[in-house]
Design a protein around this motif. Structure first.
Motif, mmCIF file in Angstrom:
data_model
loop_
_atom_site.group_PDB
_atom_site.id
_atom_site.type_symbol
_atom_site.label_atom_id
_atom_site.label_comp_id
_atom_site.label_asym_id
_atom_site.label_seq_id
_atom_site.Cartn_x
_atom_site.Cartn_y
_atom_site.Cartn_z
ATOM 1 N N ASP A 12 0.821 -1.216 0.000
ATOM 2 C CA ASP A 12 0.000 0.000 0.000
ATOM 3 C C ASP A 12 0.856 1.268 0.000
ATOM 4 O OD1 ASP A 12 -2.514 -1.305 0.104
ATOM 5 O OD2 ASP A 12 -2.259 -1.665 2.241
ATOM 6 N N HIS A 29 0.819 0.289 9.402
ATOM 7 C CA HIS A 29 0.135 -0.924 9.868
ATOM 8 C C HIS A 29 0.929 -1.595 10.992
ATOM 9 C CE1 HIS A 29 -1.808 -1.159 5.621
ATOM 10 N NE2 HIS A 29 -2.543 -0.451 6.432
ATOM 11 N N GLY A 62 0.360 8.291 1.977
ATOM 12 C CA GLY A 62 0.681 7.129 1.142
ATOM 13 C C GLY A 62 -0.543 6.282 0.861
ATOM 14 N N GLY A 63 -0.368 5.383 -0.091
ATOM 15 C CA GLY A 63 -1.413 4.403 -0.363
ATOM 16 C C GLY A 63 -2.608 4.991 -1.092
ATOM 17 N N GLN A 92 2.232 3.822 4.655
ATOM 18 C CA GLN A 92 1.002 3.176 5.084
ATOM 19 C C GLN A 92 1.285 1.789 5.666
ATOM 20 O OE1 GLN A 92 -2.305 4.109 2.607
ATOM 21 N NE2 GLN A 92 -3.340 2.185 3.025
#
Lengths: 330, 330
Positions: B227, B235, B323-324, B231
């Protein structure tokens, strides 16, 4: 990116976002937890127990308009059907289903209530088969696309393939054939009567426990009836190099089915011999003494005659009904 | 139903039929055979070895027009990409890839040469990752859908999840970030220069062997960059309850990438920090001494400050680049 789920269940996916949807699905399928999954959704991969040292795996893809219609089946029914088909494939190897992973692509304006229904159906069917939903993936597409991958455990027994049927043996069935096809015929003509058949189409009930039971009882070959009885027995005949003769009297048409077929102007034998969506299991056993409770003998296994080909006959005759359907032929 | 494959590879699927297509694909992927699959395509399910007693499983769905375009990528490149993404997810748990199953839905007029290319790409990528193609399913749809499910074996080690990162540790990367995103940006503007980046988009090269190597070396948390770096590290930060600080100097922009970004009027840091398709692996280790060869340290792990949230910073600052991408947000 991820937002809180909308509370009324009618909002679209756009507001929820990919991660919000994943969270919502994950919460919904948590009740399938049964100890077969060591690590569930939320990481790059899931980890499923495979105590046998082998894992049985089957994958199926479903496309809206081709395998299901959102106006003929509820989301929940569709969830049941797609999970049942993959889980029956695992059971048909003699394995006990353990887990499911699901891929889903759908339009951004799909109602959350529809997705909740689909997820509920998937989870309820998994629970029926005693399998846990281990993970999945979601994306966007113009029509709904679902992939279901089922896993299972053989508990130390050999996998029951299609190739082990031997002359002198018998063929037996667990579950029903034709009911789902009758239901589909009723729905496609816009009829409403014949609820039992419509239900059989909407929510097939594969006899999951009969797959492992057949393996324990010494079944030599097995498959689930997904393309139609004649075609699937044809797969066993071809893989095993045998002739399978079905006893036509084993498939007497129920009066109610005959009545509906007559009203629709259709041949009910096409449903029984060519319909696949009940997901019955058919297996070849060495002889009658091996056929376990819950199974019923429907035919016998013979050598291929000199100069002949592996085939399926009904009472010794080559049937005119061509069972099954080709996905690219239509 | 099944017919002989057409000899010139340009005929449509309609003539071949479902079973003909399955036979053709099965023949094409037979060369992936490597001993990890006990029963391959042709039965209700496949049987894959799981010597560890657990099986790592990841599934992904891909939709034409969303994840790939047939005019930007060859069929073979698409096969490589979709297999790579699923196999990288398995590697990112610390598992050695063992097998793939593939679901495919496509228009009836799809050229067989395109399907042959897709199959070749899938098989070649599987071979690169030392995984065998164990089975699949085909159907018809108006656009191409592909589902890929990858399996892997942990060889007795604990799965490396996203949740084990601990303050005091370091973060390291194996593989590249940003190159595939640069390639996609080039293609989407119709440019032709920057072949290395275009190739990185078309055929990512995930560092498959580095996942198991990280697990052996004692990685505490790991994921693949699918992703975007920020990002995906986010996680890990969220799952581990930590703050991850990236050393910005670890991601100096290559002069060639800077030049192309300037020509396209884009910020190359968005590719490096937000692009996902290279499928690098990022992992948290207890300290530098645990970081194995093939990995490079890019940051450090810190406690979440009082009143703060798990987050990813660059040189101590919260980055502005988001991001992503969200599959349902666009």
């Amino acid at each position: 990116m991820a937002q809180q789920p909308s509370s009324d269940g009618t909002a679209g996916l756009r507001e929820l976002g990919e991660f919000g949807l994943i969270d919502r699905i994950t919460a919904s399928v948590a009740r399938t937890e049964n100890g077969t999954v060591a690590l569930g959704p939320g990481d790059d991969s899931a980890v499923v127990l495979a105590p046998d040292g082998r894992v049985v795996i089957s994958t199926d893809v479903y496309v809206e308009g081709r395998h299901f219609r959102r106006d003929w089946s509820s989301a929940e029914d569709i969830g049941h059907r797609v999970a049942a088909a993959a889980l029956a494939d695992v059971s048909a190897m003699g394995a006990k289903p353990t887990a499911l992973v699901v891929g889903l692509a759908c339009p951004a304006d799909t109602e959350l209530s529809w997705l909740d229904g689909l997820t509920k159906g998937l989870a309820d069917e998994a629970i029926t088969a005693e399998a846990q939903i281990a993970g999945g993936d979601v994306s966007r597409a113009d029509v709904v696309f679902i992939s279901v991958t089922a896993l299972g455990d053989l508990a130390g027994l050999p996998a029951v393939t299609r190739s082990g049927a031997a002359p002198g043996g018998v063929v037996a069935i667990a579950g029903t054939v034709g009911n789902a096809a009758a239901g589909l015929a009723i729905l496609s003509r816009g009829f409403r009567s014949g609820k039992a058949y419509i239900d059989a189409h909407r929510r097939p009930q594969p006899p999951y426990a009969e797959g492992p039971r057949a393996a324990e009882a010494g079944a030599l070959a097995m498959c689930d009836v997904s393309d139609g009885l004649l075609q699937d027995l044809g797969h066993i005949a071809a893989a095993s190099g045998v002739l399978i003769d079905i006893d036509g009297s084993a498939f007497e048409i129920e009066p109610r089915m005959a009545e509906i077929a007559s009203a629709l102007g259709q041949d009910p034998r096409a449903w029984v011999y060519g319909g696949g969506d009940d997901h019955a299991l058919v297996a070849a056993y060495p002889d009658r003494s091996h056929v376990p409770e819950g199974w019923r003998v429907i035919g016998s296994v013979w050598p291929v005659p000199d100069g002949g080909e592996p085939a399926v006959t009904i009472d010794g005759e080559h049937p005119e009904i061509s069972g099954g359907w080709g996905h690219f032929a239509g």
